[in-house]
Write an enzyme that holds these catalytic residues in place. Structure first.
Site, mmCIF file in Angstrom:
data_model
loop_
_atom_site.group_PDB
_atom_site.id
_atom_site.type_symbol
_atom_site.label_atom_id
_atom_site.label_comp_id
_atom_site.label_asym_id
_atom_site.label_seq_id
_atom_site.Cartn_x
_atom_site.Cartn_y
_atom_site.Cartn_z
ATOM 1 N N ARG A 59 -8.625 -30.557 45.215
ATOM 2 C CA ARG A 59 -8.882 -31.407 44.038
ATOM 3 C C ARG A 59 -10.232 -31.040 43.415
ATOM 4 O O ARG A 59 -10.470 -31.231 42.238
ATOM 5 C CB ARG A 59 -8.805 -32.891 44.413
ATOM 6 C CG ARG A 59 -9.106 -33.824 43.243
ATOM 7 C CD ARG A 59 -8.483 -35.213 43.368
ATOM 8 N NE ARG A 59 -8.677 -35.828 44.667
ATOM 9 C CZ ARG A 59 -9.829 -36.341 45.112
ATOM 10 N NH1 ARG A 59 -10.906 -36.311 44.348
ATOM 11 N NH2 ARG A 59 -9.919 -36.860 46.327
ATOM 12 N N TYR A 123 -2.825 -33.976 17.218
ATOM 13 C CA TYR A 123 -1.702 -33.943 18.160
ATOM 14 C C TYR A 123 -1.371 -35.392 18.553
ATOM 15 O O TYR A 123 -2.299 -36.190 18.798
ATOM 16 C CB TYR A 123 -2.124 -33.128 19.390
ATOM 17 C CG TYR A 123 -1.096 -33.108 20.483
ATOM 18 C CD1 TYR A 123 0.078 -32.392 20.331
ATOM 19 C CD2 TYR A 123 -1.295 -33.811 21.665
ATOM 20 C CE1 TYR A 123 1.029 -32.379 21.339
ATOM 21 C CE2 TYR A 123 -0.346 -33.797 22.678
ATOM 22 C CZ TYR A 123 0.813 -33.084 22.500
ATOM 23 O OH TYR A 123 1.750 -33.073 23.497
ATOM 24 N N ASP A 197 -10.555 -28.945 19.768
ATOM 25 C CA ASP A 197 -9.261 -28.590 20.359
ATOM 26 C C ASP A 197 -8.866 -27.245 19.737
ATOM 27 O O ASP A 197 -8.507 -27.168 18.562
ATOM 28 C CB ASP A 197 -8.234 -29.688 20.040
ATOM 29 C CG ASP A 197 -6.873 -29.420 20.659
ATOM 30 O OD1 ASP A 197 -6.568 -28.250 20.944
ATOM 31 O OD2 ASP A 197 -6.105 -30.393 20.841
ATOM 32 N N LYS A 222 0.182 -23.934 26.110
ATOM 33 C CA LYS A 222 0.695 -23.343 24.870
ATOM 34 C C LYS A 222 0.423 -21.829 24.848
ATOM 35 O O LYS A 222 0.861 -21.143 25.746
ATOM 36 C CB LYS A 222 0.075 -24.081 23.688
ATOM 37 C CG LYS A 222 0.129 -25.623 23.812
ATOM 38 C CD LYS A 222 1.529 -26.202 23.749
ATOM 39 C CE LYS A 222 1.601 -27.660 24.173
ATOM 40 N NZ LYS A 222 0.762 -28.582 23.423
HETATM 41 C C1 LIG Z 1 0.154 -29.843 23.641
HETATM 42 C C2 LIG Z 1 -1.114 -30.200 23.035
HETATM 43 C C3 LIG Z 1 -2.007 -31.073 23.683
HETATM 44 C C4 LIG Z 1 -1.681 -31.740 25.006
HETATM 45 O O1 LIG Z 1 -1.539 -30.817 26.025
HETATM 46 P P1 LIG Z 1 -0.520 -30.972 27.291
HETATM 47 O O2 LIG Z 1 -0.703 -29.691 28.004
HETATM 48 O O3 LIG Z 1 0.851 -31.186 26.740
HETATM 49 O O4 LIG Z 1 -0.979 -32.159 28.063
HETATM 50 C C5 LIG Z 1 -3.215 -31.335 23.056
HETATM 51 N N1 LIG Z 1 -3.537 -30.777 21.865
HETATM 52 C C6 LIG Z 1 -2.696 -29.946 21.208
HETATM 53 C C7 LIG Z 1 -3.100 -29.372 19.893
HETATM 54 C C8 LIG Z 1 -1.454 -29.633 21.763
HETATM 55 O O5 LIG Z 1 -0.612 -28.821 21.099
#
Ligand SMILES: *Cc1c(COP(=O)(O)O)cnc(C)c1O
Length: 408
Positions: A59, A123, A197, A222
């Site tokens: 962890r 998001y 982000d 992603k």
């Molecule tokens: C998918 C996504 C998230 C969240 O991420 P997870 O891996 O699904 O928890 C946050 N910001 C953006 C822009 C995303 O596309």
């Protein structure tokens, strides 16, 4: 381990993660272990007291996570220097998902009574985290159009408790972009930190630390993973002392750690980031041009089109336009459903950034949790269709779109 600095992105993603093993394995081993052994109590004590706590309990860290973290640090810092002109050093913390990394980001920077400001196109999960979880913890969120710098400055002056400005650029799914550098300059003047982000752009297209950001976030699920094979999230910071003392504590105690298998998949996926992104981006430009001149289409959101309201900002801060497109059909939601159902090559699924093209309907899927009037105000209309353009051969995407559009 001292990381070498490489000239190129692909060399960086191929050769940064490879040293976290002592059995000559070519690929990074999957350290499927919850705990790590000590030869003696003294050695245990040394590891607990030492700076590197990644070989105590998973962890807290694990060599497979570390290998992924080092690669992402190298990507976000690639070619950048600190104020002294030395190579920029970053700390990345790998999490089980983007949402877990986002929770660590917000909770380690904000407490009850503080205020968070963000751009209104976000998001869905990020917006829900702000309005459903942070709100209950006494942390207020102001969502506004942060592209309007005058009104952002006014908001900062009127709300003394603002501690963090969170940006998502380009934003999913409207592709709205905000000027990272201008917002960092304004925020820092008022002692406010900025997080970005960078999921949609990836560090290959955009490096927020070069523009002044304090934290960078990725849903590594992603484009970084790229194959839709695992979930991961990562939070990076350039204030190493703050990352070690504060952010690490929240990360470890909230328990949002990744796991060795998903980390391994991420490491493997990142090896082809550069060549994948080049293909994703060139396909997206062609798909956007095709959709833009199609008579059945009302509007296309893609930062590479001169008609996109944030085209200039996107061009200024990204090396290429991110391969995400959203569009509206003249026939609205009914036409949209027929179009999506008729697709034969593109995949019907939420998420983005996988090697194949994914098509989804935000109003009924990713942004289902956001009240209708609110999401329409942010540009997520009932008929909006989102496309994460993959690396297929363009000719196949073109014929699939042509036949599906003929059926609406
Ligand atoms: C998918 C996504 C998230 C969240 O991420 P997870 O891996 O699904 O928890 C946050 N910001 C953006 C822009 C995303 O596309």
């Amino acid at each position: 381990m001292k990381n070498k600095k490489f000239k190129g992105i692909s060399t960086t993603t191929l050769h940064t993660a490879n040293k976290e093993n002592d059995n000559f394995s070519h690929t990074t081993p999957i350290y499927a272990t919850s705990t790590f052994t000590f030869d003696s109590t003294n050695e245990g004590m040394e590891r607990f007291l030492g700076k590197d706590k990644t070989r105590i309990y998973s962890r807290w860290g694990n060599p497979t996570f570390v290998a992924a973290e080092k690669t992402i640090e190298a990507l976000e810092a690639h070619g950048l220097t600190n104020e002294k002109g030395e190579p920029l050093e970053l700390k990345a913390l790998l999490h089980s998902s983007g949402q877990a990394a986002m929770s660590t980001l917000f909770l380690s920077n904000l407490s009850a009574g503080d205020t968070l400001v963000s751009h209104f196109s976000l998001y869905g999960g990020t917006q829900e985290l702000m309005q459903k979880i942070l709100a209950e913890a006494g942390i207020k969120t102001i969502l506004m159009d942060v592209r309007d710098l005058k009104s952002l400055e006014k908001t900062i002056q009127e709300n003394t408790g603002i501690k963090l400005i969170h940006l998502e650029t380009p934003a999913n799914p409207t592709l709205q972009c905000v000027d990272i550098e201008a917002i960092c300059t304004l925020s820092h003047k008022h002692g406010i930190k900025v997080s970005v982000d960078n999921t949609v752009a990836t560090p290959y297209l955009q490096q927020p630390f070069a523009l002044g950001a304090d934290f960078v976030f990725h849903s590594a699920t992603k484009f970084l993973n790229g194959h839709g094979s695992a979930l991961n999230g990562v939070l990076l910071g350039k204030d190493l002392a703050f990352m070690q003392a504060k952010v690490w504590k929240w990360h470890v105690l909230l328990g949002g750690n990744s796991n060795a298998f998903d980390s391994y998949l991420l490491i493997q996926g990142m090896k082809t980031l550069e060549i994948r992104m080049d293909r994703h981006c060139s396909n997206a430009a062609k798909v956007a041009a095709f959709l833009d001149k199609h008579p059945a289409i009302e509007k296309v959101n893609y930062t590479g089109l001169a008609s996109h309201p944030d085209h200039a900002i996107a061009k200024k801060q990204m090396k290429q336009h991110a391969p995400l497109i959203s569009f509206e059909l003249k026939g609205g939601i009914e036409a949209g459903k027929k179009f999506i159902d008729a697709l034969e090559v593109c995949t019907r699924a939420v998420s983005l950034g996988t090697v194949d093209t994914l098509v989804s309907h935000p109003a009924s899927m990713t942004h289902y949790g956001i009240p209708r009037e609110e999401r329409i105000k942010y540009g997520i209309t009932d008929g909006l269709i989102r496309m994460s353009v993959g690396i297929e051969n363009f000719e196949d995407l073109e014929s699939d779109l042509t036949q599906a559009l003929a059926k609406i």
